[in-house]
Design a protein around this motif. Structure first.
Motif, mmCIF file in Angstrom:
data_model
loop_
_atom_site.group_PDB
_atom_site.id
_atom_site.type_symbol
_atom_site.label_atom_id
_atom_site.label_comp_id
_atom_site.label_asym_id
_atom_site.label_seq_id
_atom_site.Cartn_x
_atom_site.Cartn_y
_atom_site.Cartn_z
ATOM 1 N N ARG A 14 0.936 -1.151 -0.039
ATOM 2 C CA ARG A 14 -0.167 -0.116 0.188
ATOM 3 C C ARG A 14 0.777 1.630 -0.111
ATOM 4 N NH1 ARG A 14 -2.973 -4.065 -1.134
ATOM 5 N NH2 ARG A 14 -4.718 -4.674 -0.008
ATOM 6 N N SER A 19 -2.513 5.645 0.420
ATOM 7 C CA SER A 19 -3.911 4.918 0.891
ATOM 8 C C SER A 19 -4.049 5.078 2.433
ATOM 9 C CB SER A 19 -3.259 3.992 1.117
ATOM 10 O OG SER A 19 -3.102 3.153 -0.280
ATOM 11 N N ALA A 23 -7.028 3.999 5.642
ATOM 12 C CA ALA A 23 -6.563 3.705 7.088
ATOM 13 C C ALA A 23 -6.773 4.356 7.648
ATOM 14 C CB ALA A 23 -4.648 3.654 6.971
ATOM 15 N N VAL A 30 -1.639 2.300 8.431
ATOM 16 C CA VAL A 30 -1.295 2.108 6.421
ATOM 17 C C VAL A 30 -0.063 0.657 6.468
ATOM 18 C CG1 VAL A 30 0.021 3.865 5.484
ATOM 19 C CG2 VAL A 30 -1.458 2.264 3.721
ATOM 20 N N SER A 33 -0.200 -4.471 7.813
ATOM 21 C CA SER A 33 -0.783 -5.192 6.378
ATOM 22 C C SER A 33 -1.556 -6.109 6.564
ATOM 23 C CB SER A 33 0.702 -6.363 6.196
ATOM 24 O OG SER A 33 1.358 -6.644 6.623
ATOM 25 N N TRP A 36 -5.052 -4.196 5.941
ATOM 26 C CA TRP A 36 -5.383 -3.611 4.775
ATOM 27 C C TRP A 36 -6.804 -4.414 4.388
ATOM 28 C CZ3 TRP A 36 0.552 -5.137 2.265
ATOM 29 C CH2 TRP A 36 0.802 -3.955 2.324
ATOM 30 N N ASP A 41 -9.446 -1.966 -1.802
ATOM 31 C CA ASP A 41 -8.474 -0.722 -2.050
ATOM 32 C C ASP A 41 -8.852 -0.577 -3.504
ATOM 33 O OD1 ASP A 41 -6.640 1.113 -1.750
ATOM 34 O OD2 ASP A 41 -5.470 -0.001 -2.042
ATOM 35 N N HIS A 141 -6.007 -5.319 -5.915
ATOM 36 C CA HIS A 141 -6.084 -5.134 -4.658
ATOM 37 C C HIS A 141 -7.008 -5.405 -4.501
ATOM 38 C CE1 HIS A 141 -2.336 -1.876 -3.144
ATOM 39 N NE2 HIS A 141 -1.965 -2.569 -3.523
#
Length: 174
Positions: A14, A19, A23, A30, A33, A36, A41, A141
């Protein structure tokens, strides 16, 4: 090719530039992980890639308007990060491709999973080996994938597919 190269660089990561907003909206960091999976996304990722490929921002009339497409310092436009909104913007700005054969590397695609008129997902074609559905390899994603599926997989699943020839898009910013 710049859009493809960007997708290759970020397909399983990301970019905090684009991003962090999502988040923080979900109350996480962000850089972690495990965060995510808290937001979809796919469209944010494809918007980043096509922006890296040379598509210009459009301010539009409002952050929620279909004529706007940009990533702003406070929040992105709805067309930047939402699949249905992305569809509304790019179907006007680029038009929906008349055939799968017209789609090339760097072109964006949307999927309507239920063929119910609501677009659910966005990916980018990062490998093109011919004119057929099974020659258009996708990178995406939400469920991070790099060229493990093709447009044929989407059609086999019963999705309604919309593709945009990015080289034919109106590319003037405002």
């Amino acid at each position: 090719m710049a859009a493809r190269d960007y997708a290759y660089s970020w397909w399983n990561k990301r970019n905090p530039t684009y991003s962090t907003y999502y988040a923080e909206k979900e109350g996480c960091n962000v850089a972690n992980s495990s965060c995510w999976s808290k937001w979809n996304d796919c469209t944010n990722f494809v918007s980043q890639a096509i922006y890296a490929g040379g598509m210009k921002f459009r301010t539009g009339s409002h952050v929620t308007a279909d004529d706007a497409w940009k990533f702003g310092p406070l929040m992105p436009t709805h067309t930047w990060g939402g699949a249905q909104n992305f569809y509304k913007h790019w179907s006007q700005r680029a038009g929906v491709a008349s055939s799968v054969a017209a789609l090339q590397t760097g072109d964006a695609v949307n999927a309507d999973f239920g063929a119910d008129g609501h677009v659910d997902h966005t990916a980018i074609i990062t490998k093109n080996t011919g004119n057929n559905n099974n020659n258009k390899f996708l990178t995406q994603h939400t469920t991070d994938k790099k060229e493990t599926s093709t447009l044929q997989d989407w059609y086999t699943a019963g999705y309604k597919v919309y593709g945009y020839e990015m080289d034919k898009a109106t590319n003037t910013g405002n």
